[in-house]
Design a protein around this motif. Structure first.
Motif, PDB file in Angstrom:
ATOM      1  N   TRP A  25      -2.974 -20.458  61.710  1.00  0.00           N
ATOM      2  CA  TRP A  25      -3.918 -19.341  61.704  1.00  0.00           C
ATOM      3  C   TRP A  25      -3.897 -18.615  60.358  1.00  0.00           C
ATOM      4  O   TRP A  25      -4.943 -18.338  59.782  1.00  0.00           O
ATOM      5  N   ILE A  26      -2.699 -18.347  59.839  1.00  0.00           N
ATOM      6  CA  ILE A  26      -2.580 -17.683  58.534  1.00  0.00           C
ATOM      7  C   ILE A  26      -3.190 -18.563  57.440  1.00  0.00           C
ATOM      8  O   ILE A  26      -3.953 -18.085  56.599  1.00  0.00           O
ATOM      9  N   SER A  27      -2.887 -19.844  57.461  1.00  0.00           N
ATOM     10  CA  SER A  27      -3.421 -20.758  56.439  1.00  0.00           C
ATOM     11  C   SER A  27      -4.938 -20.837  56.479  1.00  0.00           C
ATOM     12  O   SER A  27      -5.577 -20.940  55.432  1.00  0.00           O
ATOM     13  N   ALA A  28      -5.505 -20.799  57.670  1.00  0.00           N
ATOM     14  CA  ALA A  28      -6.960 -20.876  57.805  1.00  0.00           C
ATOM     15  C   ALA A  28      -7.646 -19.594  57.337  1.00  0.00           C
ATOM     16  O   ALA A  28      -8.755 -19.640  56.802  1.00  0.00           O
ATOM     17  N   ASN A  29      -6.988 -18.461  57.532  1.00  0.00           N
ATOM     18  CA  ASN A  29      -7.616 -17.181  57.218  1.00  0.00           C
ATOM     19  C   ASN A  29      -7.218 -16.607  55.863  1.00  0.00           C
ATOM     20  O   ASN A  29      -8.006 -15.905  55.247  1.00  0.00           O
ATOM     21  N   TRP A  30      -5.998 -16.849  55.430  1.00  0.00           N
ATOM     22  CA  TRP A  30      -5.508 -16.339  54.152  1.00  0.00           C
ATOM     23  C   TRP A  30      -4.682 -17.405  53.445  1.00  0.00           C
ATOM     24  O   TRP A  30      -3.465 -17.264  53.294  1.00  0.00           O
ATOM     25  N   PRO A  31      -5.297 -18.480  52.971  1.00  0.00           N
ATOM     26  CA  PRO A  31      -4.523 -19.577  52.376  1.00  0.00           C
ATOM     27  C   PRO A  31      -3.695 -19.155  51.158  1.00  0.00           C
ATOM     28  O   PRO A  31      -2.634 -19.721  50.916  1.00  0.00           O
ATOM     29  N   GLN A  32      -4.131 -18.159  50.418  1.00  0.00           N
ATOM     30  CA  GLN A  32      -3.359 -17.708  49.259  1.00  0.00           C
ATOM     31  C   GLN A  32      -2.095 -16.972  49.677  1.00  0.00           C
ATOM     32  O   GLN A  32      -1.181 -16.790  48.884  1.00  0.00           O
ATOM     33  N   HIS A  33      -2.017 -16.552  50.939  1.00  0.00           N
ATOM     34  CA  HIS A  33      -0.839 -15.855  51.468  1.00  0.00           C
ATOM     35  C   HIS A  33      -0.112 -16.742  52.478  1.00  0.00           C
ATOM     36  O   HIS A  33       0.239 -16.309  53.562  1.00  0.00           O
ATOM     37  N   PHE A  34       0.123 -17.994  52.089  1.00  0.00           N
ATOM     38  CA  PHE A  34       0.764 -18.978  52.961  1.00  0.00           C
ATOM     39  C   PHE A  34       2.099 -18.485  53.513  1.00  0.00           C
ATOM     40  O   PHE A  34       2.505 -18.855  54.607  1.00  0.00           O
ATOM     41  N   TYR A  35       2.781 -17.647  52.774  1.00  0.00           N
ATOM     42  CA  TYR A  35       4.091 -17.140  53.157  1.00  0.00           C
ATOM     43  C   TYR A  35       4.018 -16.070  54.255  1.00  0.00           C
ATOM     44  O   TYR A  35       5.031 -15.707  54.845  1.00  0.00           O
ATOM     45  N   GLY A  36       2.823 -15.585  54.544  1.00  0.00           N
ATOM     46  CA  GLY A  36       2.645 -14.538  55.556  1.00  0.00           C
ATOM     47  C   GLY A  36       3.071 -14.961  56.951  1.00  0.00           C
ATOM     48  O   GLY A  36       3.592 -14.154  57.727  1.00  0.00           O
ATOM     49  N   ALA A  37       2.860 -16.222  57.287  1.00  0.00           N
ATOM     50  CA  ALA A  37       3.243 -16.706  58.619  1.00  0.00           C
ATOM     51  C   ALA A  37       4.755 -16.677  58.785  1.00  0.00           C
ATOM     52  O   ALA A  37       5.270 -16.229  59.817  1.00  0.00           O
ATOM     53  N   THR A  38       5.468 -17.129  57.765  1.00  0.00           N
ATOM     54  CA  THR A  38       6.928 -17.123  57.847  1.00  0.00           C
ATOM     55  C   THR A  38       7.446 -15.692  57.929  1.00  0.00           C
ATOM     56  O   THR A  38       8.329 -15.382  58.734  1.00  0.00           O
ATOM     57  N   LEU A  39       6.885 -14.811  57.123  1.00  0.00           N
ATOM     58  CA  LEU A  39       7.282 -13.409  57.163  1.00  0.00           C
ATOM     59  C   LEU A  39       7.014 -12.818  58.545  1.00  0.00           C
ATOM     60  O   LEU A  39       7.883 -12.159  59.123  1.00  0.00           O
ATOM     61  N   ALA A  40       5.847 -13.067  59.099  1.00  0.00           N
ATOM     62  CA  ALA A  40       5.486 -12.507  60.405  1.00  0.00           C
ATOM     63  C   ALA A  40       6.413 -12.995  61.515  1.00  0.00           C
ATOM     64  O   ALA A  40       6.900 -12.196  62.318  1.00  0.00           O
ATOM     65  N   VAL A  41       6.664 -14.298  61.572  1.00  0.00           N
ATOM     66  CA  VAL A  41       7.510 -14.802  62.657  1.00  0.00           C
ATOM     67  C   VAL A  41       8.965 -14.376  62.481  1.00  0.00           C
ATOM     68  O   VAL A  41       9.665 -14.139  63.467  1.00  0.00           O
ATOM     69  N   ASN A  42       9.435 -14.249  61.230  1.00  0.00           N
ATOM     70  CA  ASN A  42      10.814 -13.810  61.028  1.00  0.00           C
ATOM     71  C   ASN A  42      10.999 -12.360  61.449  1.00  0.00           C
ATOM     72  O   ASN A  42      11.975 -12.021  62.127  1.00  0.00           O
ATOM     73  N   VAL A  43      10.074 -11.474  61.068  1.00  0.00           N
ATOM     74  CA  VAL A  43      10.202 -10.067  61.444  1.00  0.00           C
ATOM     75  C   VAL A  43      10.016  -9.906  62.953  1.00  0.00           C
ATOM     76  O   VAL A  43      10.790  -9.204  63.609  1.00  0.00           O
ATOM     77  N   LEU A  44       9.032 -10.597  63.532  1.00  0.00           N
ATOM     78  CA  LEU A  44       8.847 -10.537  64.985  1.00  0.00           C
ATOM     79  C   LEU A  44      10.077 -11.081  65.705  1.00  0.00           C
ATOM     80  O   LEU A  44      10.556 -10.491  66.681  1.00  0.00           O
ATOM     81  N   GLY A  45      10.599 -12.202  65.225  1.00  0.00           N
ATOM     82  CA  GLY A  45      11.788 -12.788  65.834  1.00  0.00           C
ATOM     83  C   GLY A  45      12.979 -11.853  65.762  1.00  0.00           C
ATOM     84  O   GLY A  45      13.760 -11.743  66.711  1.00  0.00           O
ATOM     85  N   CYS A  46      13.137 -11.147  64.642  1.00  0.00           N
ATOM     86  CA  CYS A  46      14.234 -10.192  64.505  1.00  0.00           C
ATOM     87  C   CYS A  46      14.058  -9.016  65.471  1.00  0.00           C
ATOM     88  O   CYS A  46      15.024  -8.561  66.085  1.00  0.00           O
TER      89      CYS A  46
END
Length: 124
Positions: A25-46
């Motif tokens: 979803w992040i890649s499809a909507n904000w490909p220049q911010h590919f790292y956003g998905a990892t950041l989101a799942v890490n903070v949510l997971g924490c």
């Protein structure tokens, strides 16, 4: 013990699929911010691990299968510090050191604060 193993496997599958869907979803909507998905799942997971840890402390009768399935399986499949490392390296290799530094600091500090917030939520 087989129940715990099955719970961890099912939780891991669910967490992994959620992480995969978030990345797509992040890649499809904000490909220049590919790292956003990892950041989101890490903070949510924490946040979730802090909350669940606190919940399991005050509710020890919750079955081991559920506890292991959620923390080891689901959150283990969802959170991705190995991907965090790769994303940071990719940012550094592409000459985006300030973004890499901000991303690293936000991931670590945000993860710690989210874990603390999740634990606090169980005390409300």
């Amino acid at each position: 013990m087989i129940g715990v193993i099955v719970s961890v496997a099912i939780g891991g599958m669910a967490g992994t699929l959620l992480r995969f869907a978030t990345g797509n979803w992040i890649s499809a909507n904000w490909p220049q911010h590919f790292y956003g998905a990892t950041l989101a799942v890490n903070v949510l997971g924490c946040l979730l691990i802090g909350y669940l840890y606190g919940l399991f402390l005050i509710r020890p009768e919750i079955p081991l299968e559920l506890r292991a399935g959620l923390i080891v399986g689901f959150l283990g499949g969802l959170t991705t510090f190995s991907s965090f490392s790769l994303d940071t390296l990719r940012l550094l290799e592409s000459g985006q050191a300030p973004i890499a530094l901000g991303y690293g600091l936000l991931s670590v500090v945000g993860g710690l604060l989210a874990t603390w917030a999740g634990l606090v939520l169980t005390r409300l």
